[in-house]
Design a protein around this motif. Structure first.
Motif, short mmCIF file in Angstrom:
data_model
loop_
_atom_site.label_atom_id
_atom_site.label_comp_id
_atom_site.label_asym_id
_atom_site.label_seq_id
_atom_site.Cartn_x
_atom_site.Cartn_y
_atom_site.Cartn_z
N GLY A 172 26.68 19.62 42.18
CA GLY A 172 27.77 20.50 41.77
C GLY A 172 28.46 21.20 42.92
N ARG A 173 28.40 20.61 44.11
CA ARG A 173 28.99 21.24 45.29
C ARG A 173 30.39 20.71 45.62
NH1 ARG A 173 24.28 20.62 49.70
NH2 ARG A 173 25.88 21.62 51.00
N VAL A 174 30.89 19.80 44.78
CA VAL A 174 32.20 19.20 45.03
C VAL A 174 33.16 19.55 43.90
CG1 VAL A 174 33.45 17.04 45.39
CG2 VAL A 174 31.12 17.27 46.25
N THR A 175 34.36 19.94 44.25
CA THR A 175 35.39 20.20 43.24
C THR A 175 36.58 19.27 43.48
OG1 THR A 175 36.47 21.92 44.58
CG2 THR A 175 34.77 22.63 43.01
N VAL A 176 37.23 18.91 42.39
CA VAL A 176 38.47 18.12 42.45
C VAL A 176 39.54 18.93 41.72
CG1 VAL A 176 39.62 15.97 41.82
CG2 VAL A 176 37.21 15.95 42.51
N ASN A 177 40.56 19.29 42.43
CA ASN A 177 41.63 20.12 41.87
C ASN A 177 41.08 21.41 41.26
OD1 ASN A 177 43.50 18.09 42.59
ND2 ASN A 177 43.11 17.00 40.68
N GLY A 178 40.08 21.97 41.94
CA GLY A 178 39.53 23.25 41.53
C GLY A 178 38.46 23.19 40.47
N VAL A 179 38.11 21.99 39.99
CA VAL A 179 37.12 21.85 38.93
C VAL A 179 35.89 21.13 39.47
CG1 VAL A 179 36.66 20.90 36.64
CG2 VAL A 179 38.95 21.74 37.20
N VAL A 180 34.70 21.65 39.19
CA VAL A 180 33.46 21.04 39.65
C VAL A 180 33.28 19.67 39.00
CG1 VAL A 180 30.94 21.24 39.68
CG2 VAL A 180 32.35 23.27 40.06
N VAL A 181 32.94 18.69 39.81
CA VAL A 181 32.71 17.32 39.33
C VAL A 181 31.28 16.93 39.68
CG1 VAL A 181 33.36 14.90 39.60
CG2 VAL A 181 35.12 16.66 39.60
N THR A 182 30.52 16.50 38.69
CA THR A 182 29.14 16.09 38.91
C THR A 182 28.90 14.63 38.52
OG1 THR A 182 28.53 16.92 36.71
CG2 THR A 182 28.24 18.42 38.57
N GLU A 183 29.88 13.98 37.97
CA GLU A 183 29.76 12.59 37.53
C GLU A 183 30.07 11.65 38.70
OE1 GLU A 183 29.00 9.36 36.18
OE2 GLU A 183 28.82 10.91 34.62
N LEU A 184 29.11 10.80 39.06
CA LEU A 184 29.27 9.91 40.20
C LEU A 184 30.33 8.84 39.96
CD1 LEU A 184 25.57 9.44 41.37
CD2 LEU A 184 27.29 11.05 42.19
N GLY A 185 30.71 8.61 38.71
CA GLY A 185 31.74 7.63 38.42
C GLY A 185 33.14 8.17 38.54
N SER A 186 33.28 9.44 38.94
CA SER A 186 34.61 10.04 39.05
C SER A 186 35.44 9.34 40.10
CB SER A 186 34.49 11.53 39.40
OG SER A 186 33.78 12.23 38.41
N ARG A 187 36.73 9.17 39.79
CA ARG A 187 37.65 8.54 40.72
C ARG A 187 38.77 9.53 41.05
NH1 ARG A 187 37.26 2.96 41.32
NH2 ARG A 187 35.63 2.01 40.03
#
Length: 273
Positions: free
Chosen positions: A33-48
Motif C-alpha cells: 500500500g505504499r504506491v498511489t496512482v493519481n492520489g489513490v492507493v493501489v494494491t492490485e499487482l495487475g494494475s496498469r
C-alpha cells in the motif's frame, strides 16, 4: 483502490523502468500500500498505468515515469543571460545545454549579474507550474552588501517594505558572520517573482548589493556545485520537486514549453537590461 484498466503498462514494470526498485521489490511496495496512482492507493499487482498521463507516487514522493524528461541543475555564472539566445550576441545558456541531447530550457531567470542555482529542463508542465506567479516557490540568496547589516535591519526586511511597485517582505532574513572591511553577508529567503527584488529590498534598507548568489530553489540546494557546472538532479531531488509541483491547487492552465527564446516566466531576478 483505482479501477483496473486493460490498457497501459503494469505498474510494477513502470516503477522498475523509472528506477524506483526492481520489479519484484516494486511488487512488494504495491502490495504494502505504499504506491498511489493519481492520489489513490493501489494494491492490485495487475494494475496498469499510462506513464505519460498517470501520476504515480511512492511513500508520498512523486515519481517521473517519462524517461525522456530531463532535469539539470546549473550554477549560473555572472555575466550570462538567462536565455537560450540573445540577439545582441551576449553570453547565454546554450554553452551549458549543448552537451545534452534534449532541448533544455530554463525555469525562471536570474539576472545577468546574479549567479547561482538555475533549473534547466525539457518538462514544460513542471516549468509552467514552478514559474507561475501563484506558485510562490521559495528561493534563498546569499548577498554580499556594502554597510553593516544588523538583526534590526533583518527584522525590517521580514516586517515588510514599501517599494515603487508595492509592498514586499522577506520570508526570512539573517546576518551571516561578522561585518568585515565595510561589507556584510546576509541570507534572504522569499517567494516573490518580482524583477531584481532582492537587490531592491536590500538597497531600500541601506545595504546595496555587491554580489548575489541564489543558493536554493524550492527543495533544491546548490551545495558544492562549482560555478559554470551542471549536474542532473538526483532521484530524491526530483521526487521532492515533482511532489511539490503536484500539490492540490497548483496552476495547470497554459501548460507547454516556453517561448522561442527558451525562457520561462520571469522569476525573482529577471534579465532586464
Amino acid at each position: 483502490m483505482t479501477e483496473l484498466s486493460h490498457e497501459g503498462e503494469r505498474l510494477q514494470k513502470v516503477l522498475a523502468a523509472a528506477g524506483v526498485a526492481s520489479r519484484r521489490v516494486s511488487e512488494q511496495l504495491i502490495a504494502a500500500g505504499r504506491v498511489t496512482v493519481n492520489g489513490v492507493v493501489v494494491t492490485e499487482l495487475g494494475s496498469r498505468v499510462d506513464p505519460l498521463v498517470d501520476k504515480v507516487a511512492v511513500d508520498g514522493s512523486a515519481v517521473q515515469l517519462d524517461p525522456d524528461k530531463r532535469y539539470v541543475m546549473l550554477n549560473k555564472p555572472t555575466g550570462v543571460l538567462s536565455s537560450m539566445s540573445d540577439e545582441r550576441g551576449r553570453p547565454d545558456l546554450r554553452a551549458f545545454t549543448a552537451e545534452y541531447p534534449e532541448r533544455l530550457f530554463n525555469v525562471g531567470r536570474l539576472d545577468s549579474d546574479t549567479s547561482g542555482l538555475l533549473l534547466l529542463t525539457n518538462d514544460g508542465e513542471l516549468a509552467h507550474v514552478l514559474a507561475h506567479p501563484s506558485f510562490g516557490v521559495t528561493k534563498t540568496y546569499i548577498a554580499t552588501v556594502t554597510g553593516t547589516a544588523t538583526p534590526a535591519t533583518m527584522r525590517r526586511l521580514e516586517a515588510g517594505l514599501e517599494l515603487d511597485d508595492g509592498p514586499i517582505a522577506a520570508d526570512r532574513a539573517r546576518v551571516v558572520g561578522e561585518p568585515s572591511r565595510g561589507r556584510s553577508i546576509v541570507e534572504v529567503t522569499l517567494h516573490s517573482g518580482r524583477n531584481r527584488i532582492v537587490r531592491r529590498m536590500l538597497d531600500a534598507v541601506g545595504l546595496p548589493v555587491v554580489e548575489l548568489v541564489r543558493r536554493q530553489f524550492g527543495p533544491l540546494h546548490l551545495g558544492t556545485l562549482g560555478v559554470g557546472r551542471t549536474r542532473d538532479l538526483t532521484r530524491v531531488e526530483l521526487g521532492q520537486l515533482l511532489t511539490l509541483s503536484r500539490e492540490p491547487g497548483r496552476p495547470r492552465s497554459g501548460i507547454g514549453a516556453p517561448d522561442a527564446a527558451g525562457t520561462a516566466m520571469d522569476d525573482d531576478e529577471s534579465d532586464s537590461e
